[in-house]
Design a protein around this motif. Structure first.
Motif, short mmCIF file in Angstrom:
data_model
loop_
_atom_site.label_atom_id
_atom_site.label_comp_id
_atom_site.label_asym_id
_atom_site.label_seq_id
_atom_site.Cartn_x
_atom_site.Cartn_y
_atom_site.Cartn_z
N VAL A 176 34.64 36.44 40.17
CA VAL A 176 33.33 36.70 40.77
C VAL A 176 32.65 37.86 40.05
O VAL A 176 33.23 38.94 39.92
N LYS A 177 31.43 37.67 39.60
CA LYS A 177 30.65 38.77 39.04
C LYS A 177 30.12 39.63 40.19
O LYS A 177 29.75 39.12 41.25
N PHE B 126 31.34 34.05 47.86
CA PHE B 126 32.72 33.73 47.49
C PHE B 126 33.70 34.20 48.56
O PHE B 126 34.71 33.54 48.83
N GLU B 127 33.44 35.35 49.18
CA GLU B 127 34.30 35.82 50.27
C GLU B 127 34.29 34.82 51.42
O GLU B 127 35.35 34.51 52.01
N MET B 128 33.12 34.33 51.76
CA MET B 128 33.01 33.36 52.85
C MET B 128 33.76 32.07 52.50
O MET B 128 34.49 31.50 53.33
N ALA B 129 33.61 31.61 51.25
CA ALA B 129 34.29 30.40 50.82
C ALA B 129 35.80 30.57 50.84
O ALA B 129 36.54 29.65 51.21
N ALA B 130 36.28 31.75 50.46
CA ALA B 130 37.73 32.00 50.47
C ALA B 130 38.28 31.94 51.89
O ALA B 130 39.37 31.41 52.13
N VAL C 36 43.89 31.64 48.40
CA VAL C 36 42.86 32.05 47.45
C VAL C 36 42.97 33.54 47.19
O VAL C 36 43.14 34.34 48.12
N ALA C 37 42.90 33.92 45.92
CA ALA C 37 42.79 35.32 45.52
C ALA C 37 41.47 35.48 44.78
O ALA C 37 40.94 34.51 44.22
N SER C 38 40.93 36.69 44.78
CA SER C 38 39.64 36.93 44.14
C SER C 38 39.70 38.19 43.28
O SER C 38 40.37 39.17 43.63
N VAL C 39 38.99 38.14 42.17
CA VAL C 39 38.81 39.31 41.31
C VAL C 39 37.32 39.43 41.00
O VAL C 39 36.67 38.45 40.64
N VAL C 40 36.79 40.63 41.15
CA VAL C 40 35.37 40.90 40.91
C VAL C 40 35.23 41.65 39.59
O VAL C 40 35.89 42.67 39.38
N THR C 41 34.39 41.16 38.69
CA THR C 41 34.13 41.86 37.43
C THR C 41 33.01 42.87 37.62
O THR C 41 32.00 42.59 38.27
N ASN C 42 33.19 44.06 37.05
CA ASN C 42 32.19 45.12 37.18
C ASN C 42 32.21 46.01 35.93
O ASN C 42 32.40 47.21 36.01
N LEU D 102 46.60 39.74 35.86
CA LEU D 102 46.05 39.70 34.52
C LEU D 102 44.53 39.83 34.54
O LEU D 102 43.94 40.53 33.71
N ALA D 103 43.88 39.18 35.51
CA ALA D 103 42.43 39.30 35.63
C ALA D 103 42.02 40.75 35.90
O ALA D 103 41.05 41.26 35.32
N GLU D 104 42.74 41.42 36.77
CA GLU D 104 42.44 42.82 37.07
C GLU D 104 42.66 43.71 35.84
O GLU D 104 41.92 44.66 35.61
N LYS D 105 43.66 43.36 35.05
CA LYS D 105 43.92 44.11 33.82
C LYS D 105 42.77 43.95 32.83
O LYS D 105 42.32 44.93 32.22
N VAL D 106 42.27 42.73 32.68
CA VAL D 106 41.14 42.50 31.78
C VAL D 106 39.93 43.31 32.24
O VAL D 106 39.27 43.98 31.44
N ASN D 107 39.66 43.27 33.53
CA ASN D 107 38.51 44.01 34.05
C ASN D 107 38.66 45.51 33.82
O ASN D 107 37.69 46.20 33.47
N ALA D 108 39.88 46.02 33.98
CA ALA D 108 40.11 47.45 33.82
C ALA D 108 40.00 47.90 32.37
O ALA D 108 39.68 49.06 32.10
#
Length: 333
Positions: A104-105, A114-118, A128-134, A177-183
């Protein structure tokens, strides 16, 4: 306005029909709610990957649906978040029992929907897990966000996490891994012109011919500053400086350098900007080990570009190099 359209209200559906016909070997398009799904979804023994956002940023996200990247994408109206019904339908379409990751951007509508859909998917027994890019260093808050905007790192995340999911990683691992990319990634963009949203029929913002916006958002949100148009070398320094300082990047780092066009910038100028970025990074003792140059996150016909730098290690490099077969990215297949 001058656009190759029939009617503003039909732009998205007619574009989706074109995608469905052009890439029938890779994806399927479902309507009402509108979603783009990998042709062989759901893929057994694989975490499903779903992303989405407003249309007008093509090829993000539908162009990244396929082997080694996304399993489904949710296209909203132009510059408008998709709705929870789309996200739920996409989640269900790709769920194969190993869970689904939402990428999720960080735009308010995207995050909320996306939170509602999850929550709706969880009620139906789908994990469902979610990662937000910032990753946007330009501004802390904007017209559409609380906190930093999600921009270029989103594409890199979808590719890297897509490689891991294809290799059989479980939901906890792909989220890590997604959180690592974002960080490890940071971005900043600029605009030479505005764009014209079909429904509006006029430029989103006024930008005089001799000025440019530094730190622009992908919907035309204001940036850090508005200055006179300068040489490419100066523009590159304005974008690269804040990125390098933010993580911070340091001498000896290896990075993936992503030079992205905003939709109206010719490739010759993007390669010129890559050359300027490479010179800056070399002067800091930073090595570009991987690169991506082209228009992958656009803002309709906006002229401008963005830089994204992702600090690489062996793990991130491995999954970036993994095979991918989508309309917009393909190698190793």
């Amino acid at each position: 306005m001058k656009k190759l359209i029939n009617a503003p209200e039909q732009v998205v559906k007619e574009a989706l029909a074109g995608m469905a016909d052009a890439h029938a070997d890779l994806l399927k398009v479902h309507y009402d709610p509108d979603i783009i799904v990998r042709a062989d979804a759901p893929v057994a023994n694989k975490v499903g990957l779903v992303s989405g956002g407003g249309s007008g940023h093509e090829p993000m996200h539908g162009g990244f649906v396929g082997k080694g990247m996304l399993d489904a994408a949710c296209p909203g109206a132009v510059f408008t978040s998709p709705v929870p019904d789309q996200m739920l339908a996409a989640t269900k379409a790709v769920s194969a029992g190993k869970g689904v990751l939402h990428i999720v951007k960080n735009y308010t509508g995207d995050v909320m929907n996306f939170e509602m859909a999850a929550e709706l998917a969880a009620a139906e027994g789908i994990e469902v897990a979610s990662v937000v890019t910032n990753d946007d260093v330009a501004v802390k808050d904007s017209l559409y966000t609380a906190g930093r905007r999600g921009v270029g790192v989103t594409v890199l995340m979808e590719k890297i996490v897509g490689g891991a999911a294809e290799a059989g990683a479980d939901l906890a691992e792909v989220k890590r891994l997604a959180e690592k990319v974002n960080a490890h990634g940071r971005s900043m963009g600029m605009a030479l012109t505005s764009c014209v949203v079909p429904h509006a029929g006029k430029p989103t913002f006024d930008l005089p011919d001799d000025e440019m916006e530094i730190g622009i958002g992908i919907h035309g949100e204001p940036g850090r500053t508005r200055v006179k148009v300068g040489h490419a070398a100066d523009i590159a320094a304005m974008l690269a400086g804040p990125i390098l300082e933010d993580l911070p990047f340091k001498q000896g780092d290896h990075v993936l350098a992503f030079v992205n066009g905003m939709g109206g910038t010719p490739l010759i100028e993007l390669y010129l900007m890559y050359n300027e970025l490479n010179k800056i990074l070399t002067s800091h003792g930073i090595t570009i080990s991987r690169r991506l140059i082209g228009s992958y996150i656009t803002s309709l016909e906006m002229a401008g570009c963005s830089f994204t730098l992702l600090k690489l290690d062996d793990e991130l490099t491995k999954f970036w190099d993994a095979p991918v077969l989508t309309p917009a990215l393909r190698w190793g297949c």
